[in-house]
Design a protein around this motif. Structure first.
Motif, PDB file in Angstrom:
ATOM      1  N   VAL A 318      -5.466   4.058   1.403  1.00 44.00           N
ATOM      2  CA  VAL A 318      -4.180   4.735   1.326  1.00 44.00           C
ATOM      3  C   VAL A 318      -4.049   5.685   2.378  1.00 44.00           C
ATOM      4  O   VAL A 318      -4.645   6.388   2.840  1.00 44.00           O
ATOM      5  N   ASP A 320      -0.938   8.278   3.656  1.00 38.72           N
ATOM      6  CA  ASP A 320       0.343   9.240   3.364  1.00 38.72           C
ATOM      7  C   ASP A 320       0.795   8.743   2.057  1.00 38.72           C
ATOM      8  O   ASP A 320       2.078   8.739   1.740  1.00 38.72           O
ATOM      9  N   GLY A 321       0.015   8.528   1.085  1.00 40.76           N
ATOM     10  CA  GLY A 321       0.073   8.252  -0.482  1.00 40.76           C
ATOM     11  C   GLY A 321       0.612   6.596  -0.680  1.00 40.76           C
ATOM     12  O   GLY A 321       0.727   6.261  -1.722  1.00 40.76           O
ATOM     13  N   CYS A 322       0.708   5.862   0.662  1.00 43.59           N
ATOM     14  CA  CYS A 322       1.109   4.399   0.077  1.00 43.59           C
ATOM     15  C   CYS A 322       0.007   3.559   0.596  1.00 43.59           C
ATOM     16  O   CYS A 322      -1.018   3.865   1.654  1.00 43.59           O
ATOM     17  N   ASP A 362       4.604  -2.817  -8.743  1.00 43.64           N
ATOM     18  CA  ASP A 362       5.198  -1.499  -9.183  1.00 43.64           C
ATOM     19  C   ASP A 362       4.549  -1.387 -10.689  1.00 43.64           C
ATOM     20  O   ASP A 362       4.769  -2.426 -11.378  1.00 43.64           O
ATOM     21  N   THR A 389       1.433   0.626  -7.931  1.00 41.05           N
ATOM     22  CA  THR A 389       2.233   1.666  -7.159  1.00 41.05           C
ATOM     23  C   THR A 389       3.290   2.206  -7.962  1.00 41.05           C
ATOM     24  O   THR A 389       3.929   1.335  -9.010  1.00 41.05           O
ATOM     25  N   ASN A 391       7.319   3.478  -7.038  1.00 37.36           N
ATOM     26  CA  ASN A 391       8.098   3.652  -5.834  1.00 37.36           C
ATOM     27  C   ASN A 391       7.577   3.687  -4.348  1.00 37.36           C
ATOM     28  O   ASN A 391       7.460   4.512  -3.457  1.00 37.36           O
ATOM     29  N   ARG A 393       4.243   4.327  -3.758  1.00 31.90           N
ATOM     30  CA  ARG A 393       3.307   5.294  -3.607  1.00 31.90           C
ATOM     31  C   ARG A 393       2.089   4.732  -5.024  1.00 31.90           C
ATOM     32  O   ARG A 393       2.352   4.326  -5.849  1.00 31.90           O
ATOM     33  N   TYR A 394       0.921   5.065  -4.320  1.00 37.73           N
ATOM     34  CA  TYR A 394      -0.323   4.596  -4.886  1.00 37.73           C
ATOM     35  C   TYR A 394      -0.537   5.182  -6.281  1.00 37.73           C
ATOM     36  O   TYR A 394      -0.410   6.556  -6.267  1.00 37.73           O
ATOM     37  N   ARG A 395      -0.452   4.429  -7.497  1.00 35.28           N
ATOM     38  CA  ARG A 395      -0.977   4.833  -8.467  1.00 35.28           C
ATOM     39  C   ARG A 395      -2.357   4.627  -9.300  1.00 35.28           C
ATOM     40  O   ARG A 395      -2.632   5.154 -10.101  1.00 35.28           O
TER      41      ARG A 395
END
Length: 600
Positions: A318, A320-322, A362, A389, A391, A393-395
């Motif tokens: 990951v 920057d959060g992505c 998502d 994810t 939006n 961003r990694y979840r």
């Protein structure tokens, strides 16, 4: 009575003049008991003077609103309805519409005792009058209305809630007012014979009515099919044009078309609700709260991460959060143990051998899109899993095993209600319908259909053509059955069930068999048609000749009192089917009241 002139109609105080002249006309529409067709009562419906702009009730009340005398008109309508009803001396109850505001105003002027006395002075028992509360969407202050409702009951009258479910109704109002009767908006009854969602809504409202000890009325009944469904649901009362239209004089009985339905012991074929694959099921259920690594993380650091967490099947990269990549645990460990890998790549960034195009899902992705993943060309998700994810961003992570298991379970559950190949009702609706037929005490015929020599065909030509053969059988059953009386279900594979109420069921079975047998030939190649069949392995792996696929049906005549369990009916019909297949007779008929059967 002083005649009302057109000049008076257009005068400044024309509505009040109309009331004073006694020109309000009343029509009565019957409400029937659905279990036996007896008249329960009539609803009083006002009409303005014929030949005037106010002949329709909508125009009449619109004019009253413009002149600010709407409540005066409502109270006048109630009085006119009581007078006309008393003059007819008709048995049953009188239903009269009144708004919440008018009801509160009326009981500000009269006590419950005085109201009861007025009704008795007209020769009416207070219990024979039901006030239908309309325009309840305007209720803001419940206190006065609850007081008026209590006064209605104290006077001995009934209270009904009209047009419930029209989008302006309040379940709270139902709960607090505790009406004796709730009239369900006609939207739900109109077309209920073909709309599974409306059927389920009526079922839910019936449960609410049971909780509140309320009698339900289905309004808007206009077709025999809708009336039969509403009757079979157990709704107590019905109203609509099929039962009877508004008329000057109350009806002594329901119209013949409605009586014919209500006399019939046939049960309705209830529409099935197409179960969309669990709309609440999303990828969020799969989230594994797994740590991630930065693109600069070395292989040595990555190995330490995997050793520290034995349950970590993969790790996301990951930035920057992505998410930008995915590393499979086993692949990393296998690569790290190879000669010289540690020396050459141990301090190099982990992106060097990572999957930089991982599957991203998502968290709000529905089950239909998740199912599509199972048939995608890229199957790496089975080993690597996938990244979840929100939006972008990694979840967290999900595993291929989770996805396969969840989708399989959902398909199995859905197939119990509707077969995914033919969309015909599955095992649960079939059993429910047999149970309803048994409870009705009527004769019916349970048929079990099965394809002869289908497995060799499926093995020889492949499951795509096999599926087409099954769909062909489904079309034959559906085409030659009466959807209003006959229930067609798909147990699974090449097994079908038909529950006939049609009296010409035997002819229909013959048409089904002939239609299928003829059309099924088009699915064989010319060589097979010339030979009359195909060579394929049997269940023991022995190559032998099989004739072209045909259809066999076992039919069980079910007499009242023989069976009490739907499973026993299905089992007996399946036994008749096995005899039909063994004798290659097409249709084999067994009577539940006899020991043997007859082949046709």
């Amino acid at each position: 009575m002083k005649p009302l002139t057109l000049a008076a109609v257009h005068g400044e105080r024309s509505i009040l003049s109309l009331i004073a002249s006694g020109a309000l006309d009343m029509h009565f529409q019957p409400i029937v008991e659905l279990h036996d067709g007896r008249i329960h009562g009539h609803e009083a419906l006002v009409r303005g003077p014929r030949g005037t702009p106010w002949e329709s009730p909508d125009a009449l009340f619109a004019a009253a609103r413009r002149q600010g005398v709407e409540i005066e008109l409502e109270i006048a309508c109630v009085k006119a309805a009581v007078r006309r009803w008393a003059a007819h001396r008709q048995p049953g109850r009188l239903f009269v519409n009144v708004s919440a505001r008018a009801l509160v105003e009326a009981f500000c002027q009269l006590s419950a005792h005085e109201c009861a006395s007025v009704l008795r002075s007209h020769g009416l028992a207070p219990s024979s009058v039901v006030l239908e509360l309309t325009e309840h969407e305007h209720v803001r202050d419940f206190g006065p209305l609850l007081g008026a409702a209590q006064a209605v009951h104290s006077a001995g009258m009934g209270l009904a809630l009209d047009d419930f479910g029209d989008g302006r109704s309040s379940l709270r109002l139902w709960a607090e007012l505790k009406p004796d009767i709730v009239k369900i908006d006609k939207y739900f009854a109109k077309g209920v014979a073909t709309h599974g969602a409306k059927l389920q809504t009526l079922r839910a409202l019936l449960q609410i009515a049971e909780v509140f000890d309320t009698t339900m009325v289905a309004e808007g009944l206009e077709t025999p099919e809708d009336l039969k469904v509403v009757r079979d649901l157990g709704i107590a009362l019905g109203q609509g044009y099929l039962i009877g239209r508004p008329a000057h004089a109350p009806a002594g009985r329901a119209d013949e078309a409605a009586c014919e339905v209500l006399r019939s012991r046939d049960i309705a074929v209830l529409p099935e609700l197409r179960r969309v694959a669990h709309r609440g099921f999303t990828a969020a259920r799969f989230i594994i709260d797994a740590p991630s690594v930065a693109p600069s993380t070395t292989h040595d650091e990555l190995i330490q991460r995997f050793h520290a967490d034995e349950g970590l099947h993969a790790v996301a990269i990951v930035e920057d959060g992505c998410p930008v990549g995915l590393l499979n645990r086993q692949q990393v460990l296998d690569r790290y143990t190879k000669p010289y890998f540690k020396e050459l790549y141990g301090r190099r960034p982990c992106t060097l051998f990572a999957n930089l195009t991982p599957l991203l899902v998502d968290m709000h992705t529905g089950v239909e899109e998740l199912t599509a993943i199972l048939t995608s060309e890229d199957q790496r998700y089975l080993a690597d899993g996938f990244i979840i994810t929100e939006n972008g961003r990694y979840r967290g992570l999900g595993t291929g095993e989770q996805l396969v298991r969840a989708v399989t379970e959902l398909r199995i559950e859905a197939a119990r209600h509707a077969n995914p190949l033919t969309f015909l009702p599955g095992n649960i609706p079939i059993s429910d319908h047999i149970g309803r037929l048994l409870a009705s005490g009527c004769d019916f015929v349970a048929c079990y259909g099965d394809l002869n020599h289908f497995k060799p065909f499926n093995d020889h030509y492949g499951y795509w053509r096999g599926d087409e053969m099954i769909r062909l059988a489904a079309r034959a059953f559906v085409t030659h059955c009466d959807p209003r009386r006959d229930f067609v279900g798909h147990v699974g594979g090449d097994d079908f069930v038909v529950l006939f109420q049609s009296e010409d069921w035997m002819d229909r079975c013959q048409h089904i068999i002939e239609s299928f047998n003829e059309r099924a030939l088009a699915l064989f190649d010319p060589q097979a048609l010339a030979a009359g069949g195909i060579e394929a392995e049997d269940r023991h792996g022995v190559l032998r000749f099989f004739p072209c696929t045909t259809l066999s049906i076992g039919a069980l005549r079910v007499r009242p009192g023989i069976f009490t369990d739907p499973d026993a009916v299905a089992s007996a019909a399946a036994s008749a089917k096995r005899i039909a297949k063994a004798r290659a007779c097409g249709l084999h008929v067994v009577d539940s009241g006899e020991d043997g059967g007859a082949a046709a």
